[in-house]
Write an enzyme that holds these catalytic residues in place. Sequence first.
Site, PDB file in Angstrom:
ATOM      1  N   GLU A   2       8.562   1.679  11.447  1.00  0.00           N
ATOM      2  CA  GLU A   2       9.708   2.415  11.628  1.00  0.00           C
ATOM      3  C   GLU A   2       9.065   3.802  11.557  1.00  0.00           C
ATOM      4  O   GLU A   2       8.556   3.962  10.482  1.00  0.00           O
ATOM      5  CB  GLU A   2      10.741   2.149  10.350  1.00  0.00           C
ATOM      6  CG  GLU A   2      11.916   3.006  10.366  1.00  0.00           C
ATOM      7  CD  GLU A   2      11.847   4.373   9.976  1.00  0.00           C
ATOM      8  OE1 GLU A   2      11.895   5.220  10.683  1.00  0.00           O
ATOM      9  OE2 GLU A   2      11.867   4.490   8.917  1.00  0.00           O
ATOM     10  N   GLU A  17       8.752  16.375  15.227  1.00  0.00           N
ATOM     11  CA  GLU A  17       9.246  16.217  13.696  1.00  0.00           C
ATOM     12  C   GLU A  17       8.635  17.174  12.794  1.00  0.00           C
ATOM     13  O   GLU A  17       7.615  17.262  12.271  1.00  0.00           O
ATOM     14  CB  GLU A  17       9.101  14.617  13.371  1.00  0.00           C
ATOM     15  CG  GLU A  17       9.880  14.481  12.172  1.00  0.00           C
ATOM     16  CD  GLU A  17       9.456  12.820  11.900  1.00  0.00           C
ATOM     17  OE1 GLU A  17      10.523  12.273  11.359  1.00  0.00           O
ATOM     18  OE2 GLU A  17       8.363  12.307  11.970  1.00  0.00           O
ATOM     19  N   CYS A  37      13.354  10.634   7.492  1.00  0.00           N
ATOM     20  CA  CYS A  37      13.058  10.203   8.876  1.00  0.00           C
ATOM     21  C   CYS A  37      14.130  10.377   9.798  1.00  0.00           C
ATOM     22  O   CYS A  37      14.157  10.724  11.166  1.00  0.00           O
ATOM     23  CB  CYS A  37      12.507   8.873   9.408  1.00  0.00           C
ATOM     24  SG  CYS A  37      13.286   7.498   8.193  1.00  0.00           S
ATOM     25  N   LYS A  95       0.894  -1.291  -0.003  1.00  0.00           N
ATOM     26  CA  LYS A  95      -0.030  -0.078   0.035  1.00  0.00           C
ATOM     27  C   LYS A  95       1.026   1.148   0.054  1.00  0.00           C
ATOM     28  O   LYS A  95       1.324   1.688   0.948  1.00  0.00           O
ATOM     29  CB  LYS A  95      -0.783   0.041   1.204  1.00  0.00           C
ATOM     30  CG  LYS A  95      -2.182   0.730   1.056  1.00  0.00           C
ATOM     31  CD  LYS A  95      -2.003   2.201   0.912  1.00  0.00           C
ATOM     32  CE  LYS A  95      -1.865   3.087   2.113  1.00  0.00           C
ATOM     33  NZ  LYS A  95      -1.764   4.400   1.830  1.00  0.00           N
TER      34      LYS A  95
END
Length: 495
Positions: free
Chosen positions: A267, A397, A302, A191
């Site tokens: 993750e 973040e 990331c 996906k």
Amino acid sequence: MDFQNLNYWQEKVKNIAIETRLFINGEYCPTQDNSTFDIFDPAAQHTLAQVARGKKADVDLAVRSARDVFERGDWSQASPAKRKAVLNKLADLMEQHHEELALLETLDTGKPIRHSLRDDIPGSARAIRWYAEAIDKVYGEVATTGVNDLALIVREPVGVIAAVVPWNFPLLLACWKLGPALAAGNSVILKPSEKSPLTAIRLAQLAKEAGLPDGVFNVIPGFGHEAGQALSLHPDVDVITFTGSTRTGKQLLKDAGDSNMKRVWLEAGGKSANIVFADCPDLAKAAATAAAGIFYNQGQVCIAGTRLLLEESIADEFIELLKEQAKNWQPGNPLDPNTTMGTLIDNAHADTVHSFIRNGETEGKLALDGRSAQHPAAIGPTIFLDTNPTASVSRDEIFGPVLVITRFTSEAQALEIANDSDYGLGAAVWTRDLSRAHRMSRRLKAGSVFVNNYNDGDMTVPFGGYKQSGNGRDKSLHALEKFSELKTIWISLEP
């Protein structure tokens, strides 16, 4: 072919064919309700294509197809040598189509074509090939027993894997998951993000050409609350492997508990600390690396080095070196091979990054402002100085080219600041002191610690995080553990 020329890529855009359908049981097909969604080119600011919008009914078809072929054993029971040959062929085809895949990636995400060509596509093929070569070199075990018993420890494929991947490195991160999952003999439903599905859809046809049996690899583009959640709640999906936001990762854990207790390998986010001590071996190299560590891929990484910790005595000198390096990272046309920074993934995400920068101005000193009115999705290098570690730009973040610099005066203080985070994906230490490098590496709460580099590595080492950065591992042989069942076979031998 002059692929170092802007005109070359502009001509290729005119002729590129974009596949937009689902891929289920070895065939492209529309959705059950024929619904679609628009794919946006963030650089050109126009719609690229209308892509099939997968939902629960489509997910059900894909899972049934994946389960049927798994139980038949067409792939799950194939010899390691057979799986190796097919996956190596897939890697070959990816390399043969590298320009097409790179262009799709750049059009979809706004990242520079130079990076798609140099990093994303070669890295994706390399991941598939690495696991192809690894699978026939992973052995079971024979446990120690008495003479009248034999104990075998074997690994078997788990079953149906749902891989949910993000938009920042669409094909690369997909292949980090596809490699071990397919090599181990599983069936996979991929996906991709609704913001960047094009290379995943194209990869499906290449996998079929490589010889992957129908149903083993399916692609369902769509939205997280529709296709993604349908996969996470599906009772016949055995594993969810995910890269993306911490918020979505938490939801997947809840969905797994509410369904069949499927395994969930995550993750998630990061806010990594890049720590430079006064005895850094090469300040110029460290500054260049720090710039790349936050401005590469427009900061949409990331493990980006978003927090730069500088020892007080070298901080001013380092900041000047860093500002000079930032000049090498300026937004431009992603199709120009000379461009080092493209656009953010879309205007909405750019607005979010702008909001962080505005808030940051009330929390610290803005030393370099990358905001520009020239393009709605483009933001250049942005640097904050002397920002409190508790400020939002220091803790949240941002996923953009925004760097926060904090000064420290001791090793203990640097360690405390670095570990004071909800995340624990990466960290770096720059020092000549071998003992300090070891001390810091062991005490930093991060899945990867880099000494005198930032984010170096290859397929041989695992990638993943501590704390709210996740619980799984991509890359290396350790990833195979996430996609296999460990079985004990105890045999009593007749005397």
